[in-house]
Scaffold this motif. Structure first.
Motif, PDB file in Angstrom:
ATOM      1  N   LEU A  85       0.770  -1.215  -0.062  1.00 48.21           N
ATOM      2  CA  LEU A  85      -0.003  -0.014  -0.113  1.00 48.21           C
ATOM      3  C   LEU A  85       0.778   1.501  -0.195  1.00 48.21           C
ATOM      4  O   LEU A  85       0.749   2.192  -0.957  1.00 48.21           O
ATOM      5  CB  LEU A  85      -1.266  -0.203   1.266  1.00 48.21           C
ATOM      6  N   PRO A  86       1.733   1.633   1.099  1.00 47.17           N
ATOM      7  CA  PRO A  86       2.748   2.675   0.914  1.00 47.17           C
ATOM      8  C   PRO A  86       3.800   2.596  -0.366  1.00 47.17           C
ATOM      9  O   PRO A  86       3.882   3.731  -1.134  1.00 47.17           O
ATOM     10  CB  PRO A  86       3.564   2.325   2.124  1.00 47.17           C
ATOM     11  N   LEU A  87       3.992   1.487  -0.699  1.00 42.53           N
ATOM     12  CA  LEU A  87       4.824   1.533  -1.966  1.00 42.53           C
ATOM     13  C   LEU A  87       4.189   1.965  -3.160  1.00 42.53           C
ATOM     14  O   LEU A  87       4.634   2.571  -3.983  1.00 42.53           O
ATOM     15  CB  LEU A  87       5.388  -0.106  -2.156  1.00 42.53           C
ATOM     16  N   ALA A  88       2.793   1.799  -3.189  1.00 41.33           N
ATOM     17  CA  ALA A  88       1.967   2.094  -4.412  1.00 41.33           C
ATOM     18  C   ALA A  88       1.931   3.702  -4.460  1.00 41.33           C
ATOM     19  O   ALA A  88       2.327   4.017  -5.600  1.00 41.33           O
ATOM     20  CB  ALA A  88       0.486   1.561  -4.330  1.00 41.33           C
ATOM     21  N   GLY A  89       1.842   4.076  -3.224  1.00 43.20           N
ATOM     22  CA  GLY A  89       1.947   5.719  -3.338  1.00 43.20           C
ATOM     23  C   GLY A  89       3.303   6.179  -3.687  1.00 43.20           C
ATOM     24  O   GLY A  89       3.357   7.176  -4.641  1.00 43.20           O
ATOM     25  N   VAL A  90       4.375   5.395  -3.202  1.00 44.47           N
ATOM     26  CA  VAL A  90       5.708   5.944  -3.459  1.00 44.47           C
ATOM     27  C   VAL A  90       5.939   5.751  -5.110  1.00 44.47           C
ATOM     28  O   VAL A  90       6.589   6.740  -5.696  1.00 44.47           O
ATOM     29  CB  VAL A  90       6.803   5.113  -2.649  1.00 44.47           C
ATOM     30  N   VAL A  91       5.561   4.715  -5.444  1.00 45.22           N
ATOM     31  CA  VAL A  91       5.714   4.507  -7.125  1.00 45.22           C
ATOM     32  C   VAL A  91       5.060   5.256  -7.747  1.00 45.22           C
ATOM     33  O   VAL A  91       5.574   5.939  -8.731  1.00 45.22           O
ATOM     34  CB  VAL A  91       5.574   3.056  -7.424  1.00 45.22           C
ATOM     35  N   ALA A  92       3.939   5.635  -7.341  1.00 47.39           N
ATOM     36  CA  ALA A  92       2.970   6.617  -8.098  1.00 47.39           C
ATOM     37  C   ALA A  92       3.597   8.128  -8.098  1.00 47.39           C
ATOM     38  O   ALA A  92       3.738   8.840  -9.080  1.00 47.39           O
ATOM     39  CB  ALA A  92       1.756   6.864  -7.664  1.00 47.39           C
ATOM     40  N   ALA A  93       4.203   8.449  -6.711  1.00 48.17           N
ATOM     41  CA  ALA A  93       4.833   9.588  -6.646  1.00 48.17           C
ATOM     42  C   ALA A  93       6.030   9.684  -7.382  1.00 48.17           C
ATOM     43  O   ALA A  93       6.205  10.651  -8.174  1.00 48.17           O
ATOM     44  CB  ALA A  93       5.046  10.066  -5.406  1.00 48.17           C
ATOM     45  N   LEU A  94       6.720   8.770  -7.634  1.00 50.93           N
ATOM     46  CA  LEU A  94       8.044   8.935  -8.307  1.00 50.93           C
ATOM     47  C   LEU A  94       7.830   8.832  -9.879  1.00 50.93           C
ATOM     48  O   LEU A  94       8.384   9.639 -10.419  1.00 50.93           O
ATOM     49  CB  LEU A  94       8.949   7.425  -8.193  1.00 50.93           C
ATOM     50  N   THR A  95       6.740   8.147 -10.468  1.00 46.64           N
ATOM     51  CA  THR A  95       6.290   8.321 -11.731  1.00 46.64           C
ATOM     52  C   THR A  95       5.983   9.660 -12.106  1.00 46.64           C
ATOM     53  O   THR A  95       6.148  10.331 -13.322  1.00 46.64           O
ATOM     54  CB  THR A  95       5.440   7.165 -11.855  1.00 46.64           C
ATOM     55  N   SER A  96       5.244  10.344 -11.058  1.00 44.15           N
ATOM     56  CA  SER A  96       4.630  11.574 -11.321  1.00 44.15           C
ATOM     57  C   SER A  96       5.902  12.600 -11.481  1.00 44.15           C
ATOM     58  O   SER A  96       5.681  13.645 -12.249  1.00 44.15           O
ATOM     59  CB  SER A  96       3.893  12.042 -10.243  1.00 44.15           C
ATOM     60  N   THR A  97       7.104  12.254 -11.206  1.00 46.82           N
ATOM     61  CA  THR A  97       8.123  13.370 -11.556  1.00 46.82           C
ATOM     62  C   THR A  97       8.451  13.339 -13.073  1.00 46.82           C
ATOM     63  O   THR A  97       8.973  14.355 -13.516  1.00 46.82           O
ATOM     64  CB  THR A  97       9.551  12.940 -10.781  1.00 46.82           C
ATOM     65  N   LEU A  98       8.138  12.350 -13.568  1.00 48.24           N
ATOM     66  CA  LEU A  98       8.489  12.091 -15.162  1.00 48.24           C
ATOM     67  C   LEU A  98       7.871  13.164 -16.058  1.00 48.24           C
ATOM     68  O   LEU A  98       8.100  13.931 -16.852  1.00 48.24           O
ATOM     69  CB  LEU A  98       7.818  10.857 -15.691  1.00 48.24           C
ATOM     70  N   ILE A  99       6.515  13.475 -15.375  1.00 45.93           N
ATOM     71  CA  ILE A  99       5.651  14.772 -16.159  1.00 45.93           C
ATOM     72  C   ILE A  99       5.841  15.911 -15.029  1.00 45.93           C
ATOM     73  O   ILE A  99       5.857  16.968 -15.444  1.00 45.93           O
ATOM     74  CB  ILE A  99       4.219  14.304 -16.413  1.00 45.93           C
ATOM     75  N   GLY A 100       5.746  15.834 -14.003  1.00 46.65           N
ATOM     76  CA  GLY A 100       5.888  16.868 -12.891  1.00 46.65           C
ATOM     77  C   GLY A 100       7.011  17.706 -12.977  1.00 46.65           C
ATOM     78  O   GLY A 100       6.948  18.919 -12.981  1.00 46.65           O
ATOM     79  N   TYR A 101       8.197  17.132 -13.186  1.00 45.52           N
ATOM     80  CA  TYR A 101       9.225  17.937 -13.201  1.00 45.52           C
ATOM     81  C   TYR A 101       9.690  18.802 -14.532  1.00 45.52           C
ATOM     82  O   TYR A 101       9.853  19.964 -14.513  1.00 45.52           O
ATOM     83  CB  TYR A 101      10.666  17.011 -13.096  1.00 45.52           C
ATOM     84  N   PRO A 102       9.487  18.005 -15.810  1.00 42.54           N
ATOM     85  CA  PRO A 102       9.531  18.823 -16.900  1.00 42.54           C
ATOM     86  C   PRO A 102       8.420  19.972 -17.227  1.00 42.54           C
ATOM     87  O   PRO A 102       8.949  21.052 -17.741  1.00 42.54           O
ATOM     88  CB  PRO A 102       9.743  17.834 -18.048  1.00 42.54           C
ATOM     89  N   SER A 103       7.347  19.571 -16.610  1.00 40.22           N
ATOM     90  CA  SER A 103       6.330  20.768 -16.811  1.00 40.22           C
ATOM     91  C   SER A 103       6.357  21.836 -15.902  1.00 40.22           C
ATOM     92  O   SER A 103       5.280  22.450 -15.909  1.00 40.22           O
ATOM     93  CB  SER A 103       4.814  19.955 -16.992  1.00 40.22           C
TER      94      SER A 103
END
Lengths: 329, 300
Positions: A85-103
């Motif tokens: 459960l917490p890992l699901a959140g962490v992986v989602a947060a890490l993947t979000s940097t793919l779009i979050g950081y460049p934009s």
């Protein structure tokens, strides 16, 4: 006398705790569980769109990433739900940097379009990375999945009745964290950025840092909601995580009231209940589309009448009530 | 090794580009004028396609009439959605998010209305198009009609934009609405004209797509997503930018498919190509091609 706000929270908690003891119909219980999951989804998107003013159309992608992470770890590799459960959140947060950081540089509708594009690409990945997602039949389906995505231990949570409590415990914890966040100096920085980005920057706020933080934290909770969804539905299919459902979440934020805490809860309830209510009078398939037509009208009307959303209406009504009570005295 | 007919790929790119151009012109102009991405644009295409289907297949009146039907029905829908939904909303001071959500609501509304009228099943045009070979390239009458429509549209738009008062007013309003209004331009009337013309062209685009492949209620969305890539790459609000961008995206998509096949990847990733271009444009140069023509791409 107690403050009405605290009173409201206590009444809310009691209702949440007692509801399943009274609601026996499994269909209603299902709606209540979905509502809990949607409350996390809408309030986490509200953190991004409502408080920080970043339009995101890819929220359900992180919901999906959370769902897949948790489902794969538990069903395929036999991990415990409580670590997944917490890992699901962490992986989602890490993947979000793919779009979050460049934009980070993008604002308003530009960001909306970029996240829309990201959502479409990621949904294609969900559909085509068959080794991982077993699309289109979805998890479970391939070798290694004996009994689907299992409900978590202990046995109490395996029934819908128990899962209701699991969902709402996690929903309440998430809401509490989001509430503390938006009412902290960080939350005030978010709002400052939404109101006027240049001014916030001139005041010495690290705008990029706060925007990134809001996006990542919001996506973390979307991942948590995804994990809850996967273990509730016992299966995960890519169709659940398209940009169209992202739009539904955004609609929840807008209908509930942009940037208001209670608005997210009301918006989530609206998004789960209204389609179900509208489904009743049109049970026959050939008129089922009417339901969505009425829904669309409701949507346009709500957006048109109250730019502040349902939370705005509730506030106005309670103001009128309290002032009329005072007059009587 | 796969044998590739490169000339055919090139020709297909022109076909795809023309389709995206018809779809994207209205989108980019309304985006520039009203400053929000109109998701209901998808249904302008879908309605045109379905209206054309009724005329051509159910009433058997032939393709030219269905072309006119697509043009008129989508124009009417464009006018109605501007007058009934978006103009009142802007008068109330709605934000971008409100306008976007309203356009999504309108999109749902029209799509399901279409489903209600024509049913949700896949429909297809049964008319047979003449085809001929030029060297190694297979050409059908439909593709020629599509490319010709795009060329005629570009010619007319170019003359209107550069030679007429209306065109001047459109360019002025897209560039700076406040200044245009101060100079005596009725910006709302201009916006209405742009919504009508943009929707009508989208309807024609939708009809061509439907005649070329098949007709499903989600047909508008299939074109809307690459059309957004065209709008962004061309620079929001820029007609000439969209003209170049449409063919660039057309080329990228058709040649991209060849490479996807070569590398044994799923061709479903075809649309991802347009979107990758979109994201890269936004990150590297948000004004797209718009600056080349001194218009569009100024809204940040």
């Amino acid at each position: 006398m107690m403050k009405p706000k605290i009173l409201g929270v206590i009444v809310g908690l009691i209702v949440v705790f007692l509801l399943p003891l009274w609601v026996k119909n499994p269909y209603y219980l299902h709606i209540l569980i979905m509502m809990g999951i949607w409350i996390i989804l809408v309030s986490s998107l509200n953190l991004i769109v409502g408080y920080t003013g970043q339009v995101s159309l890819c929220h359900t992608i992180f919901y999906g990433i959370g769902a897949y992470t948790s489902a794969i770890l538990v069903a395929k590799y036999g991990w415990s739900f409580w670590t997944a459960l917490p890992l699901a959140g962490v992986v989602a947060a890490l993947t979000s940097t793919l779009i979050g950081y460049p934009s980070l540089r993008l604002r308003g509708h530009y960001l909306g379009i970029a996240t829309l594009a990201f959502a479409v690409i990621m949904n294609m990945v969900f559909c085509n990375w068959k080794a991982l997602t077993y699309s289109p039949t979805g998890l479970p389906g391939g070798p290694g999945f004996v009994e689907g995505v299992p409900r978590p231990e202990p046995a109490f949570f395996k029934s819908d009745f128990g899962y209701y409590y699991l969902t709402y415990i996690i929903t309440l914890i998430s809401l509490f964290i989001i509430y503390r966040l938006v009412n902290s100096p960080i939350g005030r920085a978010f709002t400052a950025i939404r109101e006027d980005e240049e001014l916030a920057e001139a005041m010495g706020l690290d705008v990029a840092k706060y925007k990134f933080l809001a996006f990542t934290v919001g996506c973390f909770f979307a991942g948590i909601a995804g994990s809850l969804y996967a273990h509730y539905m016992i299966t995960v299919v890519p169709d659940t995580f398209t940009f169209l459902t992202s739009m539904d979440v955004l609609i929840g934020v807008v209908v509930g009231g942009i940037g208001t805490f209670t608005g997210s809860i009301l918006g989530a309830i609206f998004m789960v209940i209204v389609p179900e209510i509208l489904a009743f009078p049109f049970a026959e398939a050939y008129v089922a589309a009417l339901q969505i037509i009425i829904y669309a009208i409701v949507l346009i009307v709500v957006v048109n009448i109250t730019p502040r959303g349902l939370a705005g209406i509730v506030k106005d009504v309670s103001k009128i009530l309290t002032s009329s009570l005072k007059k009587k005295k | 090794m796969v044998v590739v007919n490169w000339l055919q790929v090139l020709f297909n790119s022109a076909v795809t580009g023309s389709l995206y151009l018809l779809a994207a012109v209205g989108l980019t102009l309304t985006y520039g004028l009203t400053r929000f991405p109109n998701f209901a644009h998808a249904e302008f295409m879908a309605l045109g396609a379905y209206a054309g289907y009724t005329i051509a297949e159910q009433l058997k009146l032939g393709f030219p009439y269905s072309f006119i039907a697509a043009f008129i029905s989508s124009a009417a829908l464009g006018a109605a959605s501007y007058l009934l939904v978006f103009r009142p909303l802007t008068h109330r001071g709605a934000t971008i998010i409100h306008l976007m959500v309203a356009s999504i609501g309108l999109d749902f509304f029209v799509r399901h209305l279409i489903k209600q009228v024509w049913g949700g099943e896949q429909l297809s045009f049964r008319m047979v198009w003449p085809y001929f070979d030029v060297g190694p390239v297979r050409i059908t009458g439909l593709w020629v009609a599509l490319i010709l429509s795009a060329i005629v549209m570009v010619g007319v738009m170019h003359i209107v934009l550069t030679r007429t008062r209306l065109g001047k007013a459109i360019r002025a309003s897209a560039n700076n609405p406040d200044l245009a209004m101060a100079s005596g331009v009725d910006v709302e009337k201009i916006a209405l004209v742009v919504w009508i013309v943009g929707a009508a062209l989208a309807g024609v685009g939708g009809l061509f797509r439907a005649a070329d492949t098949r007709l499903v209620p989600l047909i508008g969305w299939e074109i809307l997503l690459p059309a957004f890539a065209v709008v962004i790459l061309g620079g929001i609000g820029s007609f000439y930018g969209a003209l170049i961008a449409a063919y660039v995206i057309g080329l990228a998509e058709n040649f991209g498919v060849v490479f996807l096949v070569m590398f044994k990847l799923s061709t479903d990733y075809k649309f991802a190509i347009a979107f990758l271009i979109l994201i890269l444009t936004l990150i590297l140069k948000p004004s797209g091609f718009g600056r080349l023509f001194g218009e569009g791409g100024k809204v940040v």
